[in-house]
Design a protein around this motif. Structure first.
Motif, PDB file in Angstrom:
ATOM      1  N   SER A 442     -31.683  77.178 141.549  1.00 20.33           N
ATOM      2  CA  SER A 442     -31.497  78.313 142.458  1.00 20.33           C
ATOM      3  C   SER A 442     -30.294  78.103 143.367  1.00 20.33           C
ATOM      4  CB  SER A 442     -32.767  78.527 143.298  1.00 20.33           C
ATOM      5  OG  SER A 442     -33.859  78.877 142.483  1.00 20.33           O
ATOM      6  N   ILE A 443     -30.109  76.864 143.845  1.00 19.96           N
ATOM      7  CA  ILE A 443     -28.925  76.554 144.656  1.00 19.96           C
ATOM      8  C   ILE A 443     -27.660  76.850 143.850  1.00 19.96           C
ATOM      9  CG2 ILE A 443     -27.567  74.700 145.686  1.00 19.96           C
ATOM     10  CD1 ILE A 443     -30.159  73.367 146.545  1.00 19.96           C
ATOM     11  N   SER A 444     -27.629  76.372 142.621  1.00 26.93           N
ATOM     12  CA  SER A 444     -26.446  76.568 141.774  1.00 26.93           C
ATOM     13  C   SER A 444     -26.182  78.044 141.523  1.00 26.93           C
ATOM     14  CB  SER A 444     -26.640  75.836 140.439  1.00 26.93           C
ATOM     15  OG  SER A 444     -26.749  74.450 140.647  1.00 26.93           O
ATOM     16  N   LEU A 513     -17.988  73.349 147.442  1.00 26.56           N
ATOM     17  CA  LEU A 513     -19.077  73.886 146.627  1.00 26.56           C
ATOM     18  C   LEU A 513     -18.732  73.826 145.141  1.00 26.56           C
ATOM     19  CD1 LEU A 513     -20.197  77.001 148.728  1.00 26.56           C
ATOM     20  CD2 LEU A 513     -21.595  74.986 148.204  1.00 26.56           C
ATOM     21  N   ALA A 514     -17.485  74.134 144.829  1.00 25.10           N
ATOM     22  CA  ALA A 514     -17.041  74.091 143.435  1.00 25.10           C
ATOM     23  C   ALA A 514     -17.177  72.675 142.870  1.00 25.10           C
ATOM     24  CB  ALA A 514     -15.615  74.580 143.318  1.00 25.10           C
ATOM     25  N   ILE A 515     -16.841  71.681 143.689  1.00 25.05           N
ATOM     26  CA  ILE A 515     -16.956  70.285 143.248  1.00 25.05           C
ATOM     27  C   ILE A 515     -18.425  69.927 143.021  1.00 25.05           C
ATOM     28  CG2 ILE A 515     -16.639  67.880 143.979  1.00 25.05           C
ATOM     29  CD1 ILE A 515     -14.109  68.850 145.489  1.00 25.05           C
ATOM     30  N   TRP A 516     -19.296  70.341 143.976  1.00 27.87           N
ATOM     31  CA  TRP A 516     -20.725  70.053 143.836  1.00 27.87           C
ATOM     32  C   TRP A 516     -21.285  70.711 142.576  1.00 27.87           C
ATOM     33  CZ3 TRP A 516     -25.460  72.320 143.370  1.00 27.87           C
ATOM     34  CH2 TRP A 516     -26.578  71.523 143.632  1.00 27.87           C
ATOM     35  N   LEU A 517     -20.910  71.974 142.340  1.00 27.75           N
ATOM     36  CA  LEU A 517     -21.393  72.695 141.161  1.00 27.75           C
ATOM     37  C   LEU A 517     -20.919  72.017 139.881  1.00 27.75           C
ATOM     38  CD1 LEU A 517     -20.899  76.399 142.319  1.00 27.75           C
ATOM     39  CD2 LEU A 517     -23.075  75.264 141.825  1.00 27.75           C
ATOM     40  N   VAL A 522     -24.976  69.883 135.002  1.00 24.25           N
ATOM     41  CA  VAL A 522     -26.225  69.487 134.352  1.00 24.25           C
ATOM     42  C   VAL A 522     -27.189  69.109 135.479  1.00 24.25           C
ATOM     43  CG1 VAL A 522     -27.346  67.851 132.802  1.00 24.25           C
ATOM     44  CG2 VAL A 522     -25.025  68.668 132.302  1.00 24.25           C
ATOM     45  N   LEU A 523     -28.260  69.854 135.604  1.00 21.75           N
ATOM     46  CA  LEU A 523     -29.151  69.665 136.749  1.00 21.75           C
ATOM     47  C   LEU A 523     -29.806  68.295 136.723  1.00 21.75           C
ATOM     48  CD1 LEU A 523     -30.863  73.179 136.745  1.00 21.75           C
ATOM     49  CD2 LEU A 523     -29.118  72.352 138.329  1.00 21.75           C
ATOM     50  N   PRO A 524     -30.013  67.704 137.893  1.00 27.11           N
ATOM     51  CA  PRO A 524     -30.638  66.373 137.961  1.00 27.11           C
ATOM     52  C   PRO A 524     -32.076  66.394 137.433  1.00 27.11           C
ATOM     53  CG  PRO A 524     -30.459  67.360 140.149  1.00 27.11           C
ATOM     54  CD  PRO A 524     -29.680  68.227 139.227  1.00 27.11           C
ATOM     55  N   GLU A 525     -32.514  65.280 136.877  1.00 23.10           N
ATOM     56  CA  GLU A 525     -33.847  65.205 136.269  1.00 23.10           C
ATOM     57  C   GLU A 525     -34.766  64.248 137.031  1.00 23.10           C
ATOM     58  OE1 GLU A 525     -35.004  66.885 133.742  1.00 23.10           O
ATOM     59  OE2 GLU A 525     -33.220  67.776 132.840  1.00 23.10           O
ATOM     60  N   PRO A 603     -28.273  79.462 149.278  1.00 20.82           N
ATOM     61  CA  PRO A 603     -28.208  78.069 148.796  1.00 20.82           C
ATOM     62  C   PRO A 603     -28.863  77.103 149.782  1.00 20.82           C
ATOM     63  CG  PRO A 603     -26.083  79.162 148.537  1.00 20.82           C
ATOM     64  CD  PRO A 603     -26.929  80.064 149.369  1.00 20.82           C
ATOM     65  N   ARG A 604     -28.616  77.355 151.046  1.00 18.00           N
ATOM     66  CA  ARG A 604     -29.193  76.488 152.067  1.00 18.00           C
ATOM     67  C   ARG A 604     -30.713  76.639 152.120  1.00 18.00           C
ATOM     68  NH1 ARG A 604     -30.118  76.952 157.657  1.00 18.00           N
ATOM     69  NH2 ARG A 604     -30.069  74.923 158.712  1.00 18.00           N
ATOM     70  N   TYR A 605     -31.217  77.844 151.901  1.00 20.97           N
ATOM     71  CA  TYR A 605     -32.665  78.075 151.918  1.00 20.97           C
ATOM     72  C   TYR A 605     -33.362  77.214 150.860  1.00 20.97           C
ATOM     73  CZ  TYR A 605     -37.151  80.389 151.197  1.00 20.97           C
ATOM     74  OH  TYR A 605     -38.489  80.642 151.038  1.00 20.97           O
ATOM     75  N   PHE A 606     -32.796  77.199 149.651  1.00 25.37           N
ATOM     76  CA  PHE A 606     -33.425  76.414 148.586  1.00 25.37           C
ATOM     77  C   PHE A 606     -33.234  74.918 148.804  1.00 25.37           C
ATOM     78  CE2 PHE A 606     -32.959  80.574 146.468  1.00 25.37           C
ATOM     79  CZ  PHE A 606     -34.298  80.772 146.159  1.00 25.37           C
ATOM     80  N   TYR A 607     -32.107  74.554 149.439  1.00 23.99           N
ATOM     81  CA  TYR A 607     -31.927  73.145 149.807  1.00 23.99           C
ATOM     82  C   TYR A 607     -33.014  72.720 150.802  1.00 23.99           C
ATOM     83  CZ  TYR A 607     -30.358  69.238 152.614  1.00 23.99           C
ATOM     84  OH  TYR A 607     -30.318  68.063 153.307  1.00 23.99           O
ATOM     85  N   LYS A 608     -33.352  73.612 151.727  1.00 24.28           N
ATOM     86  CA  LYS A 608     -34.380  73.296 152.727  1.00 24.28           C
ATOM     87  C   LYS A 608     -35.740  73.072 152.074  1.00 24.28           C
ATOM     88  CE  LYS A 608     -34.392  75.696 156.590  1.00 24.28           C
ATOM     89  NZ  LYS A 608     -34.310  76.899 157.468  1.00 24.28           N
TER      90      LYS A 608
END
Length: 697
Positions: A442-444, A513-517, A522-525, A603-608
């Motif tokens: 969802s963040i991505s 954000l582009a670097i993080w994306l 590949v989403l962390p597992e 993005p911040r909401y889902f990070y929270k």
């Protein structure tokens, strides 16, 4: 679902206005109105199913097979004859008897579906044609024409709630708030076999079970069989209508569960779910003292040989219906978990079976018609040996979302997070990690949408600034007072600085954000990967929050320049200033500001959500969290006088400085409170005025 609250309110006000201007009471009115909601929803499901069926109909020799009723059954929808379709009734000419036509539509559906025989309302003859025509128009609201089942479920419940408040039913006991039903279903996971609700009300437990199964790609009619019991015939009709409109069937019968076990399901059920009426008194103990459904004996009996509080009758019944691997989840008065005397003896024996699984404390205002807190109880007869003497105590009283001044619920994420705790308790680490991975997805997704939203806003910001610049020449070449010149230049300077600060910080954040994306394409597992992704996103979350303030400041500063131009420089008199155009652009700018601002929040909401879970369970295993959760063993429960009240075990969370205090959410809650009080004040004022008029004052 975002605007469903407004839709509910609008529909209710329109329908209630029509009733108020008729001679009908709420009791006469509520069932026919719910019947029209049923027809509208059934027609929506019919159209959707019909479209899907047509796409896959087989043909032979160039001739496509005709659609049958069975085709609709496979799609979880009702087949509707032509004269039972909502549009047919809506488009009948004024000289047709609408009441008779709607009643015939209901009869046609009952003829096609045995389970609905005698269930659907047919009392439409008491309505005049104009009232029915207007009601049909109300439920032909554009927003409802393509609405899905979730929306109609909410609307159906909203109308049930309002009719309950109006006195059409006894204390609104015929349905349970969706948040509580979802919590029960998520924790007991009813995915097979017999599902019983011996106090089924309007059937909400069954409907939510079907949603739970649909999420895993399964159909309720293939996986489970629903059994229900309810003491009033009218409520049974509501339940059967509710099931039918969701494409479900259930064996629901009339009977007082205290004295009757119509289905004879003792020790046979895979799942039991219920929201029974709390604190019922005067149950005749002589009629039930030998009941096989009371394996722990009778609770407290008074001198009149009456059970003075029926809570532990219900609790015993729910336990006894389970087979040797069954699970139960139910709503119960918060008084029951620490009740004394004979109730405590029943509770002790129950705890000693090792089958009490989870206890969840729920805060106030989750019910539409009562404000008291409650608790959710969970049994599991298939608990593994290592958990037999343990009970998960979960205190969720501080977790809620304010819906109105008097109603709270769980947000979807709050509900998922609470469920994730029970997964950790059961050792389902994969479910917990999958939820966090879902939050990263969802963040991505939301972060990827940001550049587009921000570009639209930035373009409008630039356009508005350019329009102000066009006026700058007049200001600089005019004979304005020096003080006014300075006031304008100060406002322009502040605006330019605010806009530039926003632009630079957004450019920097966009790059990060582009670097993080890219790094997490590949989403962390694993939990370790999740922690690393969270650590990497934490500073971005802080910058997203800061940028929202800068975005707001930039717009506010530009609008202040316009305010100075119009109020202090009297620019409306100047040919180079188009006040209407600037006002229009200002509204567009503010609208895009809101869109951009909302997108920055997501993005911040889902990070929270991730942070909420990781900060409490950093190793992806269950640990005691003060003020939230504790795994209590039987010796500790015995020391606390066999109490099952979560708050007595979890303690109080340590007082911390909330560096992430959500000021906006606090203001929204205050706004909701104020709106509720204003609404009640207006309603009360009208009632007082009406009373004065009746008195001729």
């Amino acid at each position: 679902m975002e605007n469903v609250a407004q839709i509910e309110k609008k529909l209710w006000e329109a329908a209630d206005y029509l009733r108020a201007n008729s001679k009908l009471t709420s009791t006469e009115y509520y069932m026919p109105v719910l019947g029209l909601i049923f027809l509208r929803h059934a027609y929506n499901r019919f159209l959707k199913a019909e479209d899907e069926i047509k796409q896959h109909l087989p043909s032979r020799g160039g001739v496509t097979r005709a659609i049958t009723k069975d085709d609709f059954v496979s799609k979880g929808a009702l087949f509707l004859r032509e004269h039972a379709k909502f549009d047919y009734l809506l488009n009948l000419s004024a000289d047709n008897d609408k009441g008779q036509a709607i009643s015939k539509a209901m009869e046609a559906i009952e003829e096609d579906y045995e389970a609905l025989k005698g269930v659907l309302p047919k009392e439409y003859h008491i309505f005049d044609n104009d009232l029915l025509t207007n009601l049909l128009k109300v439920f032909n609201n554009k927003a409802l024409q393509t609405a899905n089942g979730d929306v109609f479920g909410r609307i159906y419940e909203y109308f049930l709630m309002n009719f309950a408040i109006e006195g059409a039913q006894d204390k609104g006991e015929f349905f349970t708030p969706v948040s509580l039903v979802e919590t029960i279903v998520n924790i007991i996971e009813p995915d097979h076999g017999m599902v019983l609700d011996p106090a089924c009300g309007s059937g909400g437990m069954f409907v939510q079970t079907s949603h739970f199964l649909e999420e895993s790609g399964r159909k309720a009619y293939q996986a489970v069989t629903f059994y229900g019991q309810e003491k009033t015939e009218t409520t049974i009709r509501l339940a059967k209508m509710n099931l039918a409109v969701h494409g479900l069937e259930g064996n629901i019968v009339e009977g007082n569960t205290f004295y009757d076990d119509k289905h004879e399901l003792f020790s046979k059920c895979d799942f039991v779910m219920a929201n029974p009426p709390f604190n019922v008194d005067k149950v005749d103990s002589e009629k039930i003292k030998g009941d096989v459904r009371l394996p722990f004996g009778l609770p407290g009996v008074n001198k009149e040989k009456q059970v003075s509080n029926g809570n532990y009758l219900w609790i015993s019944f729910f336990y006894s219906y389970l087979n040797d691997k069954g699970r139960a989840g139910f709503v119960m008065s918060s008084q029951a978990s620490s009740a004394g005397n004979q109730d405590k003896e029943v509770r002790r024996k129950l705890i000693e079976t090792g089958h009490v699984d989870v206890m969840v404390a729920i805060g106030s205002n989750f019910f539409y018609t009562r404000t008291v807190p409650c608790e959710l109880w969970f049994f599991d007869k298939a608990k593994p040996e290592e958990r037999k003497d343990k009970v998960l105590m979960l205190d969720a009283r501080g977790i809620y979302r304010k819906v109105t001044r008097t109603i709270n619920d769980f947000s979807p994420e709050q509900l998922k997070n609470l469920t994730a705790i029970t997964w950790l308790y059961r050792g389902h680490t994969t479910g917990y990690l999958a939820l966090i991975k879902q939050y990263y997805a969802s963040i991505s997704k939301e972060a990827a949408l940001l550049p587009g939203r921000m570009d639209e806003f930035s373009a409008m910001l630039a356009k508005y600034a350019e329009k102000l610049d066009e006026f700058l020449h007049w200001v600089l070449t005019s004979n304005l007072d020096a003080a006014l010149q300075q006031s304008y230049q100060e406002a322009v300077g502040e605006a330019q600085a605010a806009v530039e600060r926003y632009r630079q910080d957004w450019a920097t954040l966009e790059e990060k954000l582009a670097i993080w994306l890219k790094n997490y394409a590949v989403l962390p597992e694993t939990n370790q990967e999740h922690q690393a992704a969270s650590d990497a996103f934490a500073p971005l979350a802080a910058e997203l929050k800061a940028l929202r303030k800068e975005l707001d400041a930039a717009v506010k500063a530009l609008l202040r320049v316009s305010d100075v131009v119009e109020k202090e420089l009297d620019a409306k008199k100047q040919p180079t200033w188009d006040g209407r155009e600037m006002n229009r652009l200002g509204k567009e700018l503010d609208a895009l500001r809101q869109v951009a601002n909302e997108q920055l929040k997501l993005p911040r909401y889902f990070y929270k959500q991730i942070h909420w879970l990781q900060s409490r369970f950093p190793d992806a295993v269950l640990v005691d969290v003060p003020g939230l959760v504790k795994l209590a063993d039987r010796s500790e429960i015995e020391q606390k006088d066999w109490s099952l009240t979560p708050g007595r075990y979890v303690g109080v969370a340590p007082q911390e400085m909330d560096e992430d205090f959500d000021f906006e959410q606090a203001m929204r809650d205050i706004h909701v409170e104020l709106a509720g009080w204003n609404e009640e004040a207006v309603k009360l004022g009208k009632e007082i005025q009406a009373n004065f008029e009746e008195l001729g004052i």
